[in-house]
Design a protein around this motif. Sequence first.
Motif, PDB file in Angstrom:
ATOM      1  N   ARG A 116       0.805  -1.208   0.000  1.00  0.00           N
ATOM      2  CA  ARG A 116       0.000   0.000   0.000  1.00  0.00           C
ATOM      3  C   ARG A 116       0.845   1.269   0.000  1.00  0.00           C
ATOM      4  NH1 ARG A 116      -4.764  -0.092   4.255  1.00  0.00           N
ATOM      5  NH2 ARG A 116      -5.051   1.921   3.196  1.00  0.00           N
ATOM      6  N   ILE A 117       2.160   1.113  -0.140  1.00  0.00           N
ATOM      7  CA  ILE A 117       3.025   2.292  -0.190  1.00  0.00           C
ATOM      8  C   ILE A 117       2.701   3.176  -1.400  1.00  0.00           C
ATOM      9  CG2 ILE A 117       5.420   3.041  -0.511  1.00  0.00           C
ATOM     10  CD1 ILE A 117       6.277   0.825   1.365  1.00  0.00           C
TER      11      ILE A 117
ATOM     12  N   MET B 144       8.984   6.050  15.285  1.00  0.00           N
ATOM     13  CA  MET B 144       9.615   5.415  14.125  1.00  0.00           C
ATOM     14  C   MET B 144      10.828   4.594  14.537  1.00  0.00           C
ATOM     15  SD  MET B 144       9.315   8.164  11.002  1.00  0.00           S
ATOM     16  CE  MET B 144       9.838   9.629  11.891  1.00  0.00           C
ATOM     17  N   SER B 145      11.617   5.136  15.464  1.00  0.00           N
ATOM     18  CA  SER B 145      12.788   4.396  15.945  1.00  0.00           C
ATOM     19  C   SER B 145      12.383   3.098  16.637  1.00  0.00           C
ATOM     20  CB  SER B 145      13.595   5.280  16.901  1.00  0.00           C
ATOM     21  OG  SER B 145      14.702   4.581  17.425  1.00  0.00           O
ATOM     22  N   GLU B 146      11.336   3.157  17.464  1.00  0.00           N
ATOM     23  CA  GLU B 146      10.869   1.956  18.162  1.00  0.00           C
ATOM     24  C   GLU B 146      10.309   0.928  17.183  1.00  0.00           C
ATOM     25  OE1 GLU B 146       8.106   3.509  20.935  1.00  0.00           O
ATOM     26  OE2 GLU B 146       9.645   4.202  22.363  1.00  0.00           O
ATOM     27  N   ARG B 147       9.619   1.395  16.144  1.00  0.00           N
ATOM     28  CA  ARG B 147       9.087   0.456  15.146  1.00  0.00           C
ATOM     29  C   ARG B 147      10.224  -0.258  14.422  1.00  0.00           C
ATOM     30  NH1 ARG B 147       3.823   0.399  13.709  1.00  0.00           N
ATOM     31  NH2 ARG B 147       2.451   2.054  14.498  1.00  0.00           N
TER      32      ARG B 147
ATOM     33  N   GLY C 208       6.559  -4.886   6.573  1.00  0.00           N
ATOM     34  CA  GLY C 208       5.743  -4.075   5.680  1.00  0.00           C
ATOM     35  C   GLY C 208       4.995  -2.977   6.425  1.00  0.00           C
ATOM     36  N   LEU C 209       4.441  -3.324   7.601  1.00  0.00           N
ATOM     37  CA  LEU C 209       3.747  -2.319   8.400  1.00  0.00           C
ATOM     38  C   LEU C 209       4.721  -1.244   8.883  1.00  0.00           C
ATOM     39  CD1 LEU C 209       1.252  -1.275   9.904  1.00  0.00           C
ATOM     40  CD2 LEU C 209       1.809  -2.859  11.773  1.00  0.00           C
ATOM     41  N   THR C 210       5.939  -1.663   9.263  1.00  0.00           N
ATOM     42  CA  THR C 210       6.945  -0.698   9.722  1.00  0.00           C
ATOM     43  C   THR C 210       7.330   0.254   8.589  1.00  0.00           C
ATOM     44  OG1 THR C 210       7.803  -2.288  11.332  1.00  0.00           O
ATOM     45  CG2 THR C 210       9.252  -0.473  10.712  1.00  0.00           C
ATOM     46  N   MET C 211       7.543  -0.275   7.381  1.00  0.00           N
ATOM     47  CA  MET C 211       7.863   0.583   6.232  1.00  0.00           C
ATOM     48  C   MET C 211       6.748   1.593   5.996  1.00  0.00           C
ATOM     49  SD  MET C 211       9.381  -2.309   3.612  1.00  0.00           S
ATOM     50  CE  MET C 211       9.452  -1.127   2.259  1.00  0.00           C
ATOM     51  N   TYR C 212       5.517   1.106   6.012  1.00  0.00           N
ATOM     52  CA  TYR C 212       4.375   1.989   5.746  1.00  0.00           C
ATOM     53  C   TYR C 212       4.280   3.098   6.796  1.00  0.00           C
ATOM     54  CZ  TYR C 212      -0.402   3.380   4.597  1.00  0.00           C
ATOM     55  OH  TYR C 212      -1.516   4.094   4.240  1.00  0.00           O
ATOM     56  N   ARG C 213       4.402   2.731   8.085  1.00  0.00           N
ATOM     57  CA  ARG C 213       4.241   3.733   9.142  1.00  0.00           C
ATOM     58  C   ARG C 213       5.380   4.743   9.137  1.00  0.00           C
ATOM     59  NH1 ARG C 213      -0.963   3.594   9.821  1.00  0.00           N
ATOM     60  NH2 ARG C 213      -1.770   1.754  10.903  1.00  0.00           N
ATOM     61  N   ILE C 214       6.608   4.298   8.859  1.00  0.00           N
ATOM     62  CA  ILE C 214       7.732   5.241   8.800  1.00  0.00           C
ATOM     63  C   ILE C 214       7.533   6.235   7.659  1.00  0.00           C
ATOM     64  CG2 ILE C 214      10.202   5.420   8.291  1.00  0.00           C
ATOM     65  CD1 ILE C 214      10.645   2.916   9.920  1.00  0.00           C
ATOM     66  N   LEU C 215       7.130   5.738   6.495  1.00  0.00           N
ATOM     67  CA  LEU C 215       6.870   6.644   5.377  1.00  0.00           C
ATOM     68  C   LEU C 215       5.691   7.570   5.676  1.00  0.00           C
ATOM     69  CD1 LEU C 215       7.335   4.226   2.332  1.00  0.00           C
ATOM     70  CD2 LEU C 215       8.840   6.095   3.038  1.00  0.00           C
TER      71      LEU C 215
END
Length: 408
Positions: free
Chosen positions: A283-284, A378-381, A314-321
């Motif tokens: 979903r990016i 973001m760091s914790e994720r 995948g969830l971490t990539m999405y939330r960081i972006l």
Amino acid sequence: MRTGEGPAPTVGHVKQLWGEGVRATAGAARRLGRGRWDTVLVVAVTLILYAIAWPTLQVTHEVSPALMPLVSGFAVFPFLLVLTRPALGWAVAALAAILVPLVFDRLPGYDYPWQVVHILVMLALLLAVSIREEIRIVAVVYAATVLLFFAYAPGNDGWGWCVGLTALTAFGLMVRWLLISRRQLAQEEEVSELERARRAVLEEKTRIARDLHDIVAHHMSMVVVQAQSAPYRLPDVSDEVRAEFDSLGASAREALNEVRTMLGVLRSDGHTPESEPQPGADRIPELLESSRRAGVAVDEQIVGQPAAVSDAVGLTMYRILQESLANSARHAPGAPVTVRLAWGSGIVDVSVINGAGVGAPSVPTPPDRNGGNGLRGMSERAASVGGRFAAHPRGDGGFEVRATLPSM
């Protein structure tokens, strides 16, 4: 005493043995646990038995005065292990019960091979073994004790001792099973307490979810309705304004869906999977397109061959972006943003670089000020999936966020 023995120990030797016995008693007391009443009681009983065994040994066995404290201690001091190592204590007491009749003669008129104090110590240790040790050890100790009394008890007393030892062992086993039942009952009560605490937490989560629904979901729904109906309610709406309203409505709907997902998590008890899937790497593109519709100039760069990632990555990539793009739009309005996904061997680098904003600071608010926690989150994720995270201002006035995550 039997002939053929060496010279009697000197008085100095007796004092040395006595000192060693006292030190051993004190050391055992410390090992059993200083300050505990049961330990104090065991030490006190041991000293009382020792005070009885030493002077009465001369009326039961032919023992030289110099050896009396040593022989008495050999029979009594195993009682110190009744709380911690009853099987070891019984073994020492049983060894003493075998050696004393072989080495020392009994005085006329005394039929038993051991002192009464020695017998009491063996019985107490047998009871402790029945309560504390494994069943196979209990069986061995019981059988050995019965054989020992059969071999050394005078006349037909062995049969009576067999009945008595059996009753004592059976009583110890009943106490053992009672303690096990009480322990299991305590565990069940603890489980019940945990279940009550879990229900209280679930009720609190449900209350929070209800409040969030009343406060947030209603207003977000109104935003969606107003954004969708604005082109029809307002006259002379240009195509650009209509596109802005469509973008606003789409963003509000996505936010509303995520709020509903969070409410579902809060309402769940943690034992059932959620029906609403979490956003992932697939979903990016939608996220980037949504930012473009909101007016952010996003340039996407993909290096290497994209690979499948786990749901957590995948969830971490999405939330960081998502957080990085929101920070760029908030703290550097009008600045171009470069999103770079670099796929390597077993890793993926996610970076978001924005230039200096127009009339606004480009550096995001630090996490410890004004309640912001975006960078920390973001760091914790990234750390939760075994990745690394870094964020820092750039020399051109922009800001860079970079995360290195495992792709497998």
